[in-house]
Scaffold this motif. Sequence first.
Motif, mmCIF file in Angstrom:
data_model
loop_
_atom_site.group_PDB
_atom_site.id
_atom_site.type_symbol
_atom_site.label_atom_id
_atom_site.label_comp_id
_atom_site.label_asym_id
_atom_site.label_seq_id
_atom_site.Cartn_x
_atom_site.Cartn_y
_atom_site.Cartn_z
ATOM 1 N N GLN A 56 10.923 69.457 -19.102
ATOM 2 C CA GLN A 56 12.236 69.649 -18.473
ATOM 3 C C GLN A 56 12.438 71.056 -17.940
ATOM 4 O O GLN A 56 13.500 71.380 -17.438
ATOM 5 C CB GLN A 56 13.361 69.330 -19.475
ATOM 6 C CG GLN A 56 13.410 67.892 -19.900
ATOM 7 C CD GLN A 56 13.823 66.966 -18.778
ATOM 8 O OE1 GLN A 56 14.656 67.311 -17.951
ATOM 9 N NE2 GLN A 56 13.246 65.792 -18.734
ATOM 10 N N GLY A 57 11.454 71.906 -18.077
ATOM 11 C CA GLY A 57 11.558 73.261 -17.543
ATOM 12 C C GLY A 57 12.324 74.207 -18.445
ATOM 13 O O GLY A 57 12.949 75.147 -17.963
ATOM 14 N N VAL A 58 12.274 73.956 -19.749
ATOM 15 C CA VAL A 58 12.929 74.867 -20.686
ATOM 16 C C VAL A 58 12.145 76.178 -20.734
ATOM 17 O O VAL A 58 10.962 76.229 -20.394
ATOM 18 C CB VAL A 58 13.045 74.241 -22.101
ATOM 19 C CG1 VAL A 58 14.016 73.092 -22.092
ATOM 20 C CG2 VAL A 58 11.698 73.800 -22.621
ATOM 21 N N LEU A 59 12.798 77.232 -21.150
ATOM 22 C CA LEU A 59 12.176 78.553 -21.136
ATOM 23 C C LEU A 59 11.039 78.684 -22.142
ATOM 24 O O LEU A 59 10.035 79.326 -21.868
ATOM 25 C CB LEU A 59 13.234 79.625 -21.424
ATOM 26 C CG LEU A 59 14.334 79.757 -20.379
ATOM 27 C CD1 LEU A 59 15.371 80.764 -20.820
ATOM 28 C CD2 LEU A 59 13.755 80.148 -19.032
ATOM 29 N N VAL A 60 11.210 78.100 -23.323
ATOM 30 C CA VAL A 60 10.223 78.231 -24.392
ATOM 31 C C VAL A 60 9.663 76.849 -24.720
ATOM 32 O O VAL A 60 10.421 75.905 -24.914
ATOM 33 C CB VAL A 60 10.883 78.820 -25.660
ATOM 34 C CG1 VAL A 60 9.872 78.979 -26.769
ATOM 35 C CG2 VAL A 60 11.544 80.144 -25.347
ATOM 36 N N THR A 61 8.337 76.746 -24.757
ATOM 37 C CA THR A 61 7.749 75.459 -25.144
ATOM 38 C C THR A 61 7.884 75.297 -26.656
ATOM 39 O O THR A 61 7.693 76.247 -27.410
ATOM 40 C CB THR A 61 6.271 75.367 -24.740
ATOM 41 O OG1 THR A 61 5.570 76.458 -25.322
ATOM 42 C CG2 THR A 61 6.124 75.408 -23.237
ATOM 43 N N ARG A 62 8.220 74.102 -27.070
ATOM 44 C CA ARG A 62 8.450 73.804 -28.486
ATOM 45 C C ARG A 62 7.448 72.754 -28.944
ATOM 46 O O ARG A 62 7.149 71.803 -28.229
ATOM 47 C CB ARG A 62 9.858 73.267 -28.707
ATOM 48 C CG ARG A 62 10.970 74.092 -28.110
ATOM 49 C CD ARG A 62 11.233 75.336 -28.891
ATOM 50 N NE ARG A 62 12.395 76.034 -28.325
ATOM 51 C CZ ARG A 62 12.955 77.081 -28.889
ATOM 52 N NH1 ARG A 62 12.474 77.574 -30.003
ATOM 53 N NH2 ARG A 62 13.983 77.658 -28.319
ATOM 54 N N SER A 63 6.981 72.896 -30.166
ATOM 55 C CA SER A 63 6.049 71.922 -30.727
ATOM 56 C C SER A 63 6.819 70.744 -31.317
ATOM 57 O O SER A 63 8.041 70.801 -31.490
ATOM 58 C CB SER A 63 5.201 72.578 -31.824
ATOM 59 O OG SER A 63 6.014 72.887 -32.940
ATOM 60 N N CYS A 64 6.083 69.697 -31.662
ATOM 61 C CA CYS A 64 6.693 68.520 -32.289
ATOM 62 C C CYS A 64 7.379 68.917 -33.594
ATOM 63 O O CYS A 64 8.499 68.490 -33.871
ATOM 64 C CB CYS A 64 5.633 67.467 -32.598
ATOM 65 S SG CYS A 64 4.774 66.821 -31.188
ATOM 66 N N ALA A 65 6.685 69.747 -34.382
ATOM 67 C CA ALA A 65 7.226 70.153 -35.675
ATOM 68 C C ALA A 65 8.513 70.961 -35.513
ATOM 69 O O ALA A 65 9.473 70.775 -36.276
ATOM 70 C CB ALA A 65 6.180 70.966 -36.434
ATOM 71 N N GLN A 66 8.552 71.843 -34.522
ATOM 72 C CA GLN A 66 9.756 72.638 -34.290
ATOM 73 C C GLN A 66 10.930 71.755 -33.879
ATOM 74 O O GLN A 66 12.050 71.940 -34.362
ATOM 75 C CB GLN A 66 9.506 73.677 -33.194
ATOM 76 C CG GLN A 66 8.598 74.796 -33.604
ATOM 77 C CD GLN A 66 8.219 75.674 -32.438
ATOM 78 O OE1 GLN A 66 8.156 75.215 -31.293
ATOM 79 N NE2 GLN A 66 7.963 76.942 -32.712
ATOM 80 N N LEU A 67 10.674 70.795 -33.007
ATOM 81 C CA LEU A 67 11.742 69.901 -32.558
ATOM 82 C C LEU A 67 12.222 69.011 -33.699
ATOM 83 O O LEU A 67 13.429 68.797 -33.855
ATOM 84 C CB LEU A 67 11.260 69.051 -31.388
ATOM 85 C CG LEU A 67 10.976 69.810 -30.091
ATOM 86 C CD1 LEU A 67 10.382 68.874 -29.055
ATOM 87 C CD2 LEU A 67 12.227 70.477 -29.571
ATOM 88 N N HIS A 68 11.289 68.523 -34.494
ATOM 89 C CA HIS A 68 11.648 67.664 -35.626
ATOM 90 C C HIS A 68 12.501 68.442 -36.625
ATOM 91 O O HIS A 68 13.534 67.949 -37.102
ATOM 92 C CB HIS A 68 10.384 67.121 -36.274
ATOM 93 C CG HIS A 68 10.631 66.012 -37.239
ATOM 94 N ND1 HIS A 68 9.657 65.524 -38.045
ATOM 95 C CD2 HIS A 68 11.734 65.285 -37.529
ATOM 96 C CE1 HIS A 68 10.153 64.568 -38.806
ATOM 97 N NE2 HIS A 68 11.418 64.403 -38.495
ATOM 98 N N LEU A 69 12.091 69.660 -36.942
ATOM 99 C CA LEU A 69 12.845 70.486 -37.877
ATOM 100 C C LEU A 69 14.231 70.811 -37.330
ATOM 101 O O LEU A 69 15.228 70.764 -38.063
ATOM 102 C CB LEU A 69 12.076 71.774 -38.180
ATOM 103 C CG LEU A 69 12.724 72.720 -39.171
ATOM 104 C CD1 LEU A 69 12.859 72.049 -40.542
ATOM 105 C CD2 LEU A 69 11.905 73.987 -39.291
ATOM 106 N N LYS A 70 14.316 71.138 -36.048
ATOM 107 C CA LYS A 70 15.616 71.437 -35.443
ATOM 108 C C LYS A 70 16.534 70.225 -35.502
ATOM 109 O O LYS A 70 17.728 70.359 -35.800
ATOM 110 C CB LYS A 70 15.427 71.894 -33.987
ATOM 111 C CG LYS A 70 16.721 72.245 -33.300
ATOM 112 C CD LYS A 70 17.412 73.405 -33.982
ATOM 113 C CE LYS A 70 18.682 73.799 -33.266
ATOM 114 N NZ LYS A 70 19.369 74.890 -33.953
#
Length: 108
Positions: A56-70
């Motif tokens: 989606q063109g976000v500034l910072v790439t996030r991993s699966c684990a980071q997204l799941h935790l968030k």
Amino acid sequence: MDKRKRNVNFSAAEEELLVELVKKYQNIVENKKTDMVMWNEKEECWRKISEEFNSQGVLVTRSCAQLHLKYKNLKKVVRKKSALIRFEHLKTGGGKDLSQALNLREDL
């Protein structure tokens, strides 16, 4: 002692995007089954969410684990706020309710 590097905080737009993507796959992500087949489906689903999120063109790439935790942390905050709202409703005893409603991000 190796410390993990801290990443940039999620913006409000990133949180909204994450909630929107999770709602798209809600039937898998929120499934209560814990067998191996479901675990694999959930892992694959979080990979898809991660790919869509990062595309989606976000500034910072996030991993699966980071997204799941968030997402888990967002749910925790929503549960606490919902409990506080219920408590305020019971506490007022018919008086004026001063609690704040959940916003769009918190409407999981």
